[in-house]
Motif scaffolding. Structure first.
Motif, mmCIF file in Angstrom:
data_model
loop_
_atom_site.group_PDB
_atom_site.id
_atom_site.type_symbol
_atom_site.label_atom_id
_atom_site.label_comp_id
_atom_site.label_asym_id
_atom_site.label_seq_id
_atom_site.Cartn_x
_atom_site.Cartn_y
_atom_site.Cartn_z
ATOM 1 N N LEU A 32 0.789 -1.091 0.050
ATOM 2 C CA LEU A 32 -0.035 -0.075 -0.006
ATOM 3 C C LEU A 32 0.865 1.229 0.044
ATOM 4 N N SER A 33 0.509 2.337 -0.745
ATOM 5 C CA SER A 33 1.336 3.539 -0.782
ATOM 6 C C SER A 33 0.800 4.454 0.510
ATOM 7 N N SER A 34 -0.395 4.072 1.061
ATOM 8 C CA SER A 34 -0.724 4.940 2.146
ATOM 9 C C SER A 34 -1.190 4.176 3.200
ATOM 10 N N GLY A 35 -1.307 4.310 4.474
ATOM 11 C CA GLY A 35 -1.837 3.468 5.420
ATOM 12 C C GLY A 35 -3.236 3.692 5.875
ATOM 13 N N GLY A 36 -3.680 3.195 7.010
ATOM 14 C CA GLY A 36 -5.138 3.489 7.555
ATOM 15 C C GLY A 36 -6.280 2.725 6.653
ATOM 16 N N HIS A 37 -5.854 1.879 5.935
ATOM 17 C CA HIS A 37 -7.012 0.972 5.188
ATOM 18 C C HIS A 37 -7.258 -0.395 6.026
ATOM 19 N N ARG A 38 -8.691 -0.555 6.317
ATOM 20 C CA ARG A 38 -9.012 -1.797 7.074
ATOM 21 C C ARG A 38 -8.469 -2.936 6.420
ATOM 22 N N ILE A 39 -7.890 -4.127 7.116
ATOM 23 C CA ILE A 39 -7.476 -5.185 6.646
ATOM 24 C C ILE A 39 -8.689 -5.889 6.039
ATOM 25 N N ASP A 40 -9.723 -6.075 6.587
ATOM 26 C CA ASP A 40 -10.757 -6.884 5.755
ATOM 27 C C ASP A 40 -11.153 -6.509 4.500
ATOM 28 N N ALA A 41 -11.206 -5.185 4.320
ATOM 29 C CA ALA A 41 -11.753 -4.711 3.108
ATOM 30 C C ALA A 41 -10.670 -4.883 2.072
ATOM 31 N N VAL A 42 -9.193 -4.496 2.420
ATOM 32 C CA VAL A 42 -8.074 -4.824 1.498
ATOM 33 C C VAL A 42 -8.064 -6.479 1.072
ATOM 34 N N LEU A 43 -8.051 -7.098 2.207
ATOM 35 C CA LEU A 43 -7.598 -8.232 1.986
ATOM 36 C C LEU A 43 -8.857 -8.991 1.035
ATOM 37 N N LEU A 44 -10.011 -8.619 1.313
ATOM 38 C CA LEU A 44 -11.224 -9.358 0.242
ATOM 39 C C LEU A 44 -10.871 -8.609 -0.978
ATOM 40 N N GLU A 45 -10.516 -7.468 -1.497
ATOM 41 C CA GLU A 45 -10.398 -7.250 -2.606
ATOM 42 C C GLU A 45 -9.122 -7.733 -3.431
ATOM 43 N N ARG A 46 -7.906 -8.029 -2.502
ATOM 44 C CA ARG A 46 -6.640 -8.644 -3.043
ATOM 45 C C ARG A 46 -7.065 -9.907 -3.327
ATOM 46 N N LEU A 47 -7.843 -10.518 -2.579
ATOM 47 C CA LEU A 47 -7.924 -12.090 -2.577
ATOM 48 C C LEU A 47 -8.784 -12.374 -4.023
ATOM 49 N N ARG A 48 -9.666 -11.367 -4.368
ATOM 50 C CA ARG A 48 -10.585 -11.433 -5.625
ATOM 51 C C ARG A 48 -9.691 -11.150 -6.661
ATOM 52 N N LEU A 49 -8.408 -10.298 -6.623
ATOM 53 C CA LEU A 49 -7.707 -10.067 -7.542
ATOM 54 C C LEU A 49 -6.779 -11.258 -8.030
ATOM 55 N N GLN A 50 -6.493 -12.049 -6.786
ATOM 56 C CA GLN A 50 -5.066 -13.054 -7.193
ATOM 57 C C GLN A 50 -5.827 -14.383 -7.968
ATOM 58 N N ASP A 51 -4.896 -15.004 -8.516
ATOM 59 C CA ASP A 51 -5.439 -16.281 -9.474
ATOM 60 C C ASP A 51 -4.635 -17.569 -8.938
ATOM 61 N N ARG A 52 -3.990 -17.436 -7.887
ATOM 62 C CA ARG A 52 -3.103 -18.694 -7.317
ATOM 63 C C ARG A 52 -4.095 -19.782 -6.717
ATOM 64 N N CYS A 53 -5.478 -19.345 -5.925
ATOM 65 C CA CYS A 53 -5.948 -19.972 -5.101
ATOM 66 C C CYS A 53 -7.453 -19.839 -5.561
ATOM 67 N N ALA A 54 -8.353 -20.658 -6.238
ATOM 68 C CA ALA A 54 -9.611 -20.318 -6.673
ATOM 69 C C ALA A 54 -10.592 -20.182 -5.517
ATOM 70 N N ALA A 55 -10.238 -20.836 -4.294
ATOM 71 C CA ALA A 55 -11.142 -20.858 -3.282
ATOM 72 C C ALA A 55 -11.242 -19.601 -2.490
ATOM 73 N N LEU A 56 -9.895 -18.908 -2.543
ATOM 74 C CA LEU A 56 -9.731 -17.587 -1.919
ATOM 75 C C LEU A 56 -10.463 -16.653 -2.938
ATOM 76 N N LYS A 57 -10.266 -16.766 -4.086
ATOM 77 C CA LYS A 57 -10.644 -15.871 -5.208
ATOM 78 C C LYS A 57 -12.020 -15.484 -5.244
ATOM 79 N N ASN A 58 -12.737 -16.667 -4.854
ATOM 80 C CA ASN A 58 -14.186 -16.557 -4.984
ATOM 81 C C ASN A 58 -14.802 -16.417 -3.502
ATOM 82 N N ILE A 59 -14.066 -15.945 -2.420
ATOM 83 C CA ILE A 59 -14.646 -16.069 -1.038
ATOM 84 C C ILE A 59 -15.496 -14.884 -1.059
ATOM 85 N N SER A 60 -16.486 -15.183 -0.247
ATOM 86 C CA SER A 60 -17.483 -14.341 0.340
ATOM 87 C C SER A 60 -17.220 -13.408 1.355
#
Length: 90
Positions: A23-51
């Motif tokens: 991240l270039s700046s701090g202060g972002h909630r981990i749950d929101a950032v993690l959900l976004e980044r998991l959906r962008l990755q392609d190494r784990c399909a189960a996490l890519k499609n996590i609700s």
């Protein structure tokens, strides 16, 4: 005088999926950032499609870790690189 510090990275736990979040700046909630980044990755399909509710359950079960410590969904991330491990996925 500028000094660059190198901090050791916690070892990746066995049976876990590691995601590097930069991240270039701090202060972002981990749950929101993690959900976004998991959906962008392609190494784990189960996490890519996590609700959102399934991710919340992983936090509750203490399966989301930063530096070997259980993460709290409302925690904020600092600027720079953070390694997040999700236990139970590879």
């Amino acid at each position: 005088m500028n000094q660059t510090h190198s901090y050791p990275t916690a070892p990746q736990p066995p049976n876990s999926f590691r995601l590097e979040i930069e991240l270039s700046s701090g202060g972002h909630r981990i749950d929101a950032v993690l959900l976004e980044r998991l959906r962008l990755q392609d190494r784990c399909a189960a996490l890519k499609n996590i609700s959102r509710s399934a991710l919340k359950k992983l936090f509750k079960e203490r399966k989301v870790q930063i530096k070997g410590q259980s993460a709290v969904p409302s925690s904020t991330l600092a600027a720079g690189v953070t390694y997040v491990d999700v236990i139970g996925f590879e």
